[in-house]
Design a protein around this motif. Structure first.
Motif, PDB file in Angstrom:
ATOM      1  N   GLY A  56       0.824  -1.217   0.000  1.00  0.00           N
ATOM      2  CA  GLY A  56       0.000   0.000   0.000  1.00  0.00           C
ATOM      3  C   GLY A  56       0.849   1.255   0.000  1.00  0.00           C
ATOM      4  N   ARG A  57       1.934   1.245   0.767  1.00  0.00           N
ATOM      5  CA  ARG A  57       2.790   2.440   0.849  1.00  0.00           C
ATOM      6  C   ARG A  57       3.489   2.704  -0.473  1.00  0.00           C
ATOM      7  NH1 ARG A  57       5.145   1.491   6.989  1.00  0.00           N
ATOM      8  NH2 ARG A  57       3.406   2.557   7.999  1.00  0.00           N
ATOM      9  N   VAL A  58       4.018   1.656  -1.066  1.00  0.00           N
ATOM     10  CA  VAL A  58       4.730   1.866  -2.331  1.00  0.00           C
ATOM     11  C   VAL A  58       3.750   2.275  -3.429  1.00  0.00           C
ATOM     12  CG1 VAL A  58       4.780  -0.504  -3.258  1.00  0.00           C
ATOM     13  CG2 VAL A  58       6.675   1.006  -3.705  1.00  0.00           C
ATOM     14  N   SER A  59       2.544   1.723  -3.394  1.00  0.00           N
ATOM     15  CA  SER A  59       1.547   2.092  -4.396  1.00  0.00           C
ATOM     16  C   SER A  59       1.098   3.542  -4.219  1.00  0.00           C
ATOM     17  CB  SER A  59       0.322   1.172  -4.304  1.00  0.00           C
ATOM     18  OG  SER A  59       0.627  -0.078  -4.859  1.00  0.00           O
ATOM     19  N   THR A 107      -0.951   0.925 -13.044  1.00  0.00           N
ATOM     20  CA  THR A 107      -1.498   2.223 -13.467  1.00  0.00           C
ATOM     21  C   THR A 107      -1.785   3.085 -12.234  1.00  0.00           C
ATOM     22  OG1 THR A 107      -3.772   1.427 -13.357  1.00  0.00           O
ATOM     23  CG2 THR A 107      -2.640   1.184 -15.480  1.00  0.00           C
ATOM     24  N   TYR A 108      -2.013   4.359 -12.464  1.00  0.00           N
ATOM     25  CA  TYR A 108      -2.376   5.264 -11.360  1.00  0.00           C
ATOM     26  C   TYR A 108      -3.594   4.713 -10.608  1.00  0.00           C
ATOM     27  CZ  TYR A 108      -4.288   9.199  -8.840  1.00  0.00           C
ATOM     28  OH  TYR A 108      -4.799   9.975  -7.848  1.00  0.00           O
ATOM     29  N   GLU A 109      -4.581   4.260 -11.387  1.00  0.00           N
ATOM     30  CA  GLU A 109      -5.835   3.805 -10.771  1.00  0.00           C
ATOM     31  C   GLU A 109      -5.601   2.557  -9.911  1.00  0.00           C
ATOM     32  OE1 GLU A 109      -5.424   4.506 -13.987  1.00  0.00           O
ATOM     33  OE2 GLU A 109      -6.713   6.237 -14.300  1.00  0.00           O
ATOM     34  N   ILE A 110      -4.867   1.588 -10.475  1.00  0.00           N
ATOM     35  CA  ILE A 110      -4.661   0.339  -9.734  1.00  0.00           C
ATOM     36  C   ILE A 110      -3.804   0.584  -8.487  1.00  0.00           C
ATOM     37  CG2 ILE A 110      -3.632  -1.982  -9.855  1.00  0.00           C
ATOM     38  CD1 ILE A 110      -6.380  -1.741 -11.260  1.00  0.00           C
ATOM     39  N   ASN A 111      -2.762   1.431  -8.616  1.00  0.00           N
ATOM     40  CA  ASN A 111      -1.967   1.742  -7.424  1.00  0.00           C
ATOM     41  C   ASN A 111      -2.813   2.441  -6.357  1.00  0.00           C
ATOM     42  OD1 ASN A 111       0.802   0.834  -7.586  1.00  0.00           O
ATOM     43  ND2 ASN A 111       0.928   2.045  -9.439  1.00  0.00           N
ATOM     44  N   SER A 112      -3.735   3.281  -6.807  1.00  0.00           N
ATOM     45  CA  SER A 112      -4.634   3.942  -5.847  1.00  0.00           C
ATOM     46  C   SER A 112      -5.472   2.896  -5.113  1.00  0.00           C
ATOM     47  CB  SER A 112      -5.582   4.926  -6.557  1.00  0.00           C
ATOM     48  OG  SER A 112      -4.837   5.918  -7.196  1.00  0.00           O
ATOM     49  N   ALA A 116      -5.669   2.113  -1.225  1.00  0.00           N
ATOM     50  CA  ALA A 116      -6.976   2.228  -0.563  1.00  0.00           C
ATOM     51  C   ALA A 116      -7.364   0.934   0.141  1.00  0.00           C
ATOM     52  CB  ALA A 116      -8.041   2.620  -1.583  1.00  0.00           C
ATOM     53  N   ARG A 117      -6.971  -0.202  -0.444  1.00  0.00           N
ATOM     54  CA  ARG A 117      -7.271  -1.500   0.195  1.00  0.00           C
ATOM     55  C   ARG A 117      -6.568  -1.593   1.546  1.00  0.00           C
ATOM     56  NH1 ARG A 117      -5.107  -6.548  -3.027  1.00  0.00           N
ATOM     57  NH2 ARG A 117      -3.173  -5.543  -2.379  1.00  0.00           N
ATOM     58  N   GLU A 118      -5.327  -1.067   1.581  1.00  0.00           N
ATOM     59  CA  GLU A 118      -4.581  -1.115   2.849  1.00  0.00           C
ATOM     60  C   GLU A 118      -5.208  -0.176   3.891  1.00  0.00           C
ATOM     61  OE1 GLU A 118      -0.408  -2.020   2.218  1.00  0.00           O
ATOM     62  OE2 GLU A 118       0.036  -0.416   3.632  1.00  0.00           O
ATOM     63  N   ILE A 119      -5.732   0.944   3.429  1.00  0.00           N
ATOM     64  CA  ILE A 119      -6.351   1.910   4.358  1.00  0.00           C
ATOM     65  C   ILE A 119      -7.682   1.381   4.887  1.00  0.00           C
ATOM     66  CG2 ILE A 119      -7.348   4.248   4.548  1.00  0.00           C
ATOM     67  CD1 ILE A 119      -5.399   5.054   2.234  1.00  0.00           C
TER      68      ILE A 119
END
Ligand SMILES: Cc1cc2nc3c(=O)[nH]c(=O)nc-3n(C[C@H](O)[C@H](O)[C@H](O)COP(=O)(O)OP(=O)(O)OC[C@H]3O[C@@H](n4cnc5c(N)ncnc54)[C@H](O)[C@@H]3O)c2cc1C
Length: 136
Positions: A56-59, A107-112, A116-119
């Motif tokens: 999550g952090r790296v993404s 992609t930007y969206e997938i990294n987001s 978000a999954r980690e949050i």
């Protein structure tokens, strides 16, 4: 610095572009973005070194940095006006270099979504409606 020279040499309305307030504001926004991007990258290195890196952090870092880089290059393109889209000037090249980075290796969206999954603890990669079985 390339921008500094260009903005001082190019004159409009009887003054160098560098003398206009909006031009200066865009330059400052670009500089602020660049410093912030470097700092986020530095923070990710520190997290990695201390064994605290997570997906999550790296993404979050990748998504945010590429988004800010896109904003920064857009500002640079605006500063150069029409010359900002000519191949003779370096901004168009920066655009071409950045677009792949925004997309490949997540992609930007997938990294987001990974961040978000980690949050939230909830994965939204797949639309909820498609994961539910029909009761019909
Ligand atoms: C210059 C470059 C080099 C590359 N090099 C390689 C390589 O060496 N090896 C390799 O395997 N691949 C490589 N790729 C491919 C890259 O990994 C893919 O382009 C990337 O994963 C996106 O897949 P796609 O292009 O099929 O887009 P799609 O999956 O079709 O996505 C289209 C859009 O929909 C969004 N999207 C997709 N799913 C969701 C979702 N669940 N929620 C929200 N939005 C979503 C995407 O973020 C994107 O904005 C490279 C791409 C580029 C541009």
């Amino acid at each position: 610095m390339y921008y500094k020279r260009y903005l001082k040499e190019r004159k409009q309305f009887g003054a160098p572009l560098a003398a206009f307030q909006i031009t200066q504001q865009k330059l400052v926004q670009m500089m602020g973005n660049i410093q912030a991007m470097i700092l986020v990258g530095w923070r990710l290195c520190k997290l990695y070194e201390s064994g605290k890196m997570t997906a999550g952090r790296v993404s979050l870092g990748k998504a945010w940095i590429t988004s800010k880089a896109r904003e920064t290059v857009s500002l640079g393109r605006e500063l150069l006006g029409g010359n900002g889209i000519l191949t003779d000037f370096l901004v168009a090249k920066a655009f071409c270099d950045l677009e792949p980075i925004h997309t490949y290796e997540g992609t930007y969206e997938i990294n987001s979504l990974v961040a978000a999954r980690e949050i939230t603890g909830i994965s939204s990669f797949k639309p909820a409606a498609l994961t539910q079985r029909s009761r019909m």
